[in-house]
Every structure is written in C-alpha cells, then in structure tokens.
Design a protein around this motif. Structure first.
Motif, PDB file in Angstrom:
ATOM      1  N   SER A 186       1.815   3.778  -2.495  1.00  0.00           N
ATOM      2  CA  SER A 186       0.877   2.764  -1.978  1.00  0.00           C
ATOM      3  C   SER A 186      -0.308   2.628  -2.918  1.00  0.00           C
ATOM      4  O   SER A 186      -0.745   1.520  -3.235  1.00  0.00           O
ATOM      5  CB  SER A 186       0.330   3.178  -0.612  1.00  0.00           C
ATOM      6  N   VAL A 207       3.108  -5.435  -3.778  1.00  0.00           N
ATOM      7  CA  VAL A 207       2.986  -4.706  -2.513  1.00  0.00           C
ATOM      8  C   VAL A 207       3.699  -5.449  -1.398  1.00  0.00           C
ATOM      9  O   VAL A 207       3.484  -6.637  -1.194  1.00  0.00           O
ATOM     10  CB  VAL A 207       1.494  -4.499  -2.133  1.00  0.00           C
ATOM     11  N   GLU A 210       6.089   0.601   4.030  1.00  0.00           N
ATOM     12  CA  GLU A 210       5.177   0.963   5.090  1.00  0.00           C
ATOM     13  C   GLU A 210       5.638   0.207   6.316  1.00  0.00           C
ATOM     14  O   GLU A 210       5.997  -0.965   6.243  1.00  0.00           O
ATOM     15  CB  GLU A 210       3.750   0.540   4.727  1.00  0.00           C
ATOM     16  N   ASN A 217       4.781   5.804   8.213  1.00  0.00           N
ATOM     17  CA  ASN A 217       5.530   6.196   7.026  1.00  0.00           C
ATOM     18  C   ASN A 217       6.479   7.328   7.418  1.00  0.00           C
ATOM     19  O   ASN A 217       6.032   8.336   7.950  1.00  0.00           O
ATOM     20  CB  ASN A 217       4.523   6.677   5.976  1.00  0.00           C
ATOM     21  N   LYS A 260      -4.551   1.769   8.255  1.00  0.00           N
ATOM     22  CA  LYS A 260      -4.530   1.279   6.875  1.00  0.00           C
ATOM     23  C   LYS A 260      -5.954   1.274   6.335  1.00  0.00           C
ATOM     24  O   LYS A 260      -6.878   0.809   6.984  1.00  0.00           O
ATOM     25  CB  LYS A 260      -3.971  -0.145   6.854  1.00  0.00           C
TER      26      LYS A 260
END
Lengths: 134, 331
Positions: free
Chosen positions: A120, A131, B10, B20, B223
């Motif tokens: 990430s 992404v 994700e 995850n 996030k």
C-alpha cells in the motif's frame, strides 16, 4: 562471490531472514530510495510494482549455489518463500559489506509489517496511478 | 497455481474501514483440508478436535485419587508429544530395556487417553491420521526440535523422574505434520481449530459460487492518508489494526457476512460482534460457539445468527449451510 550477492546475503542475514520474494524486493527498493542503501539494483515499473530482474537472478544464483535457503510454504493459492542464509555462508566474507545499523533497524520494523501494508505504501507513494481498492 | 501474491487487494468494508487478509499456510494445507473433510462423517473425531484444546487434554475434574494419577500420566504424554512432535506408537529398533519400557508405557497412556476421550484405540487414531496425512511415519528421524533448538538425542525425565537419554536415529516414529502442530498443538494458536473448521466448511460449500470469496483472519484498520516516509511506515503501531474478523464473506466486492467463532462465549461477545458488524456495515453475522450460550441451539439476535453448543448439535452443519445460502442469496 559477486558484490551484489554479498550485499543481498548480508541484508538477509542482518534481517534474520525474509519471507517472500515480493517483500524482499520492496525492502531493497525502499532501502535504496529512502534509507541511503547503495543503489546496487535498478527497479522498473513492473506489472507488480517496482521490481528488479537482476535481484531475482541474484537470489536464484544464491539459492542454486547453496548460500541461501529457500523454503517454500503454501499460503492459500499462493506460494510464499522464506529466505535464510545457510551455514555455507562465511560471515567474514560479508564483513566488507557495510549497512548502517539504523537502516537495518528501520527495515526490520518494515519487514514485520504485513505485505499488504508495505505494498500500500509503495504503490501509494511511487505508483499512485496503480492503486486499486475493491 | 499462482505464484506469490501481487499487489494485495485491500478490502473495503465501509469508509474509512478497510481489511487485509493474510492466508496462513498451515490453514490452507491439503492435510488440514482433508482432516476437516473427514469430520463430515466422523462426528466423534470432529468433536474431539474442536472441543479439546490440546494442552487441556490431561485435565479431569474429579476428587478420585486414581484420576489424579491418570492426569499426571496424560500430562507427561502431552508434554512428550508437544516437545518432540512425534507420536509414541512405534517401539524403537533394538531398544534397551529401559527405552522399551519407557515407550511401551507412553503408548499405553496414549491408548487410555484416546479410549477415554473418543472411545478409540490409539493405533486406530494413528491409522486414520496417517491416511489423512496429518502424521507420517519416519523411517529415520535424526533430530527433533524443542524450544527453537535441534536435538539429536532426546533427554526426558520418566515417571520416576530419572533422566532418560536416547538417540533419535534409532527410531521409527509417527511424525506430526507441521500443519497439525501449528493448528492444534502450538500454545500460541489456542482454539483456532473451530474457526478453521468453519472456514473450510464454508469454502467447500460455496466452491462453485465464483462470485463469493471467503477470507480467513481479516485485519481491520481505518484507512490513513498516504504515509510520507519509510520512517512513518516503520513506526506504524499494532493499534493501527482495530479488530480482526475470524471469517469474512465477500460477494463480488461487497461484504455480506462475517463469522465469529468462540470456544467459550457469553452474550457480551455477541453484543461486541453486533457493534463490529454495524461499524463495518456488514449486513449479517454468524456467531458460532462451542459452549451452550443460549438455551436454543440456534437463535437469531438482530442480524446475528447464533449457533450454540455446536459439537453436540447434529443439525448444526445443515442449518449453518442453509443460513449461509440464504445470506448469499439475500445480498
């Protein structure tokens, strides 16, 4: 032994082994980009993110020549590899490779993170156009 | 078969909460999958693995003095299996009298324990386990690992507390697979068998539904904004992960259900699970527990389907499959 091979062995030795080719690739990439590691490998914007074919060749050579142990483990439908130096490695040969302890310390912490978190970060910072969120 | 994972997806639950999943090798291993498949038509075996935590096998609540003696024997047997990862079924080649007696006694204890817990002979258990692949005979074991070290000789104290030493290379043993050790014997993974059972059950049931993905052990985290530096990444705290789902079901890209598994639950666990489902906007949940949490073996609370006392419930498997199918069709 070539200097790139010694470098990779030294790094894996200092990190007490690394799980996963992808993780190893990203650790070295981040080390070079942000922690001042000597740029031994150059990374391309591969389909799987920053990737060095040369590094893959070095890893395979080390495994083939018995310096690196590659344990294969199944993770769902994926294969994961754990890399550890073997007893064949002469630590004296690696002493000429210097990696700052602060770099090792940071990479150890990053190594302990789940691969998804590392990817990430790498994708978000270096390949934001790639992404994907599901 | 895929090579190592590429960019790991994700899982978006509900902004800003993401998940995850990192599959565990031993959970996905063929021998664990086979073992769990064998539970379908072997209820006592299923009950034995799900209900019994390995380290608690020697426990027996009774005031009978003789039972205390049995506890000690079981404890010695369990310690031997846990530390050596081998089953003492086979007698060593050319044993000394002392060695022979030591292993014969362990085999007798194992027989007694399995007769008590599952009403089967130790040899029968081993035969079935070998067919499944969770143990394998080793013609030559040259070392055993214990506490991170490798030994070429085993040193144990026998029941008279006498130090007993033997060379590993003289034996033929049944070696416990790494998968079974991780899943059932390793102290750090206490109680994982229940969730692995349910996980494999659901995976098998929904095998043909290609629009459904089932994840085991999903870490949930809010996030964050993109981290600016590797130092920020390195200093990421474990508290970044706010909870973990035992099992999550996604239909295409949408979470439709989560499964929570508990050996010993009380209703506050159900309330907590309710909160997690609400936070992550998961429409329905399944709560599975080994203890008799509710009077009924199945009960619905809000959007949670509660299954209690599952190992004693003959209808559990069919009912759970039915409920799961309804959830899949409803969402």
């Amino acid at each position: 032994m070539e200097s790139e091979q010694k470098f990779v062995l030294k790094l894996i030795y200092e990190l007490d082994g690394v799980e996963g080719r992808t993780k190893l690739q990203k650790l070295i990439f981040l080390g070079e980009m942000e922690l001042g590691l000597k740029e031994v490998f150059s990374f391309d914007k591969h389909h799987y993110g920053p990737y060095s074919w040369h590094l893959t060749e070095v890893i395979e050579d080390l495994v083939a020549s018995g310096y690196l142990k590659e344990e294969i483990i199944m993770k769902g439908e994926h294969i994961s590899y754990i890399y550890t130096p073997t007893k064949k490695v002469d630590k004296l040969q690696l002493e000429e490779i210097k990696i700052p302890s602060s770099t090792i310390s940071t990479l150890r912490k990053v190594k302990a993170l789940p691969l998804g978190i590392i990817l990430s970060y790498v994708y978000g910072k270096y390949l934001p156009e790639r992404v994907a969120v599901l | 078969m895929s090579m190592e994972s590429i960019f790991q997806k994700e899982l978006l639950f509900f902004e800003p909460y993401y998940g995850n999943a990192t599959p565990l090798g031993y959970v996905e291993s063929p021998e664990v999958s086979k073992l769990i498949s064998s539970f379908e038509d072997d209820k006592p075996l299923c009950s034995f693995f799900i209900k019994n935590v390995f380290k608690d096998l020697p426990k027996k609540t009774t005031d009978n003095k003789n039972d205390e003696e049995i506890n000690e024997d079981y404890r010695n047997l369990i310690d031997f299996i846990r530390t050596s990862q081998i089953l003492p079924l086979c007698i060593p080649h050319k044993p000394s009298e002392h060695t022979y007696k030591f292993f014969k006694r362990l085999t007798e204890i194992a027989d007694s324990l399995f007769q008590e817990k599952i009403d089967r002979r130790f040899a029968n258990i081993c035969e079935k386990a070998e067919k499944i692949g969770i143990i394998r005979p080793e013609l030559y074991i040259d070392s055993v690992k214990h506490n991170g070290k490798t030994f070429h000789r085993i040193q144990l104290h026998d029941e008279k507390d006498e130090l007993f030493v033997f060379d590993t290379c003289l034996f033929t043993f049944y070696k416990i697979s790494e998968s079974l050790f991780e899943l059932w014997i390793k102290p750090e993974n206490l109680g994982m068998f229940l969730e692995v059972w349910i996980y494999h059950l659901l995976k098998s049931f929904f095998e043909i539904n290609t629009d459904l993905t089932i994840y085991h052990r999903v870490n949930i985290y809010p996030k964050r904004k993109q981290m600016e530096s590797i130092q920020e990444l390195a200093n990421l705290k474990q508290s970044f992960i706010i909870t973990e789902l035992d099992i999550a079901l996604f239909k295409n890209t949408k979470p439709i259900c989560s499964v929570e598994c508990k050996h010993n639950a009380d209703f506050s666990d159900v309330i907590k699970f309710y909160g997690i489902l609400k936070l992550l906007n998961i429409p329905e949940g399944i709560f599975v527990c080994v203890n008799p949490l509710t009077d009924e073996k199945y009960r619905k609370f809000e959007n949670i389907h509660i299954f209690s006392n599952v190992t004693e419930n003959d209808a559990f498997l069919s009912k759970m499959k039915g409920i799961s199918a309804e959830i899949y069709l409803r969402n």
